[in-house]
Design an enzyme around this catalytic site. Sequence first.
Site, mmCIF file in Angstrom:
data_model
loop_
_atom_site.group_PDB
_atom_site.id
_atom_site.type_symbol
_atom_site.label_atom_id
_atom_site.label_comp_id
_atom_site.label_asym_id
_atom_site.label_seq_id
_atom_site.Cartn_x
_atom_site.Cartn_y
_atom_site.Cartn_z
ATOM 1 N N GLU A 1 4.725 -9.455 -3.886
ATOM 2 C CA GLU A 1 4.346 -11.042 -3.400
ATOM 3 C C GLU A 1 3.655 -11.827 -4.668
ATOM 4 O O GLU A 1 3.837 -12.904 -5.083
ATOM 5 C CB GLU A 1 3.563 -11.175 -2.282
ATOM 6 C CG GLU A 1 3.991 -10.639 -1.264
ATOM 7 C CD GLU A 1 5.420 -11.264 -0.619
ATOM 8 O OE1 GLU A 1 5.424 -12.436 -1.133
ATOM 9 O OE2 GLU A 1 6.312 -10.470 0.074
ATOM 10 N N ASP B 1 10.741 -7.207 -7.116
ATOM 11 C CA ASP B 1 10.616 -5.367 -6.589
ATOM 12 C C ASP B 1 10.381 -4.873 -8.079
ATOM 13 O O ASP B 1 9.479 -4.001 -8.089
ATOM 14 C CB ASP B 1 12.080 -5.129 -6.120
ATOM 15 C CG ASP B 1 11.789 -5.507 -4.688
ATOM 16 O OD1 ASP B 1 10.989 -5.689 -4.082
ATOM 17 O OD2 ASP B 1 13.127 -5.361 -4.322
#
Length: 422
Positions: A278, A361
């Site tokens: 995030e 990611d």
Amino acid sequence: MRKWLTRSIFAYFIYGLLVYWYLFVFSDTGIPAPYIGTQADPETFMTGREQLLSQEYSTIRNFLYLVTVPFEWFLLFVFLITGLSRKTQEWSQATSRFSFLQSAVYFFWLSLFISFLSLPVNLIGYKISTTYHITTQSFPAWMKDQLIDFWVNYLLMATIIIVVFWLIRRFEKKWWLYAWFLSIPFSMFLMFVQPVLIDPLYNDFTPLKNKELETKILELADKADIPAEHVYEVNMSEKTNALNAYVTGIGSNSRIVLWDTTLNRLNDDEILFIMAHEMAHYVKKHIYVGIAGYLLLSLFGLFFIHLLMKFCINRFGSLLKIHSMKELTAFPLFLLLLGILTFASNPLSNTVARYQEKSADMYAIEMTNNHEAAISSFQELSKAGLSQVNPPTLIKIFRYTHPTMLERIIYLEEHGKGNVEK
């Protein structure tokens, strides 16, 4: 009118059959042979029952999505072709001499029509989620959220319809450009107030209670040069068993939020990977890239809607009971075209979103350097949400804003092997 209604119902029925055939008969959601036995293979982290439930639930939900998207378009078409739109315009004009009040009244009745006829479909989705133990929310609480949805959407859309139709009446040829200019501050305002005004209507947000975990997350944020002071948790376990975490808002109102289901099901290392993911969106400015992309698409979208509305009114005005673009009765046509263009743009916007998610990611794994925790977090996300690891191609194209779990786990595995070889 009866001829067109019959045609549209028949076309919708055929479309539903094609969707059913594609999802339940044609699609192969098995794991490709090269990845059988890897950590991306559900057999390595799901029980046989979990695999069966995942396949059933995901397929049913995908079917509902694909058949309900055009259902709202169909309702808008019915509202126009039956003359309900024109009758509603007459009612709204009789209530007040002020155009903004007429617009508000008109849209209230249109919203009520759409929401009432869509309620059974939404109820089916709720029942399916409860049957598969994804949704834990009671029916009264679910209905409360439906009412909140209705009023929040009504207030936002009523504001839009008042402004848009004022612009159409004043600047018929250039309304789409002025509407786009006004959408820029409006979009920024919504993103700024959403975390503090809209989200709390649905859930309770509190600072993260686990201060030891919060310290670890804030240390991670400091490492990424993110000026974060708090991490929030939200009581989603009252509504769902699914897991999630996200960043919302902009500027001083931006928040990092963890669902309590995530806190309850994942360990600290897995949560830190999710948080690093995030944070990557903040570091890489994905929120602002997303805003810029949305504004660019909306500029072309509003222009195409302007052209398509002119064409439809000139070609099918008598059928749709629309005499002019300046009439309130043309608003369902505006919504219909907006819905179709938005759906048609999903492949492009989802492709960009999937690229950003993969980038996040990779940033997260570089920051945490814990491949085992990263992969196990994705496995737990799949199990908790009964998500397909390898969904059908069309579902990925039109629904997935993230890479599939197969893709995410595979590239994390490959990244880990690359590090070992080095």
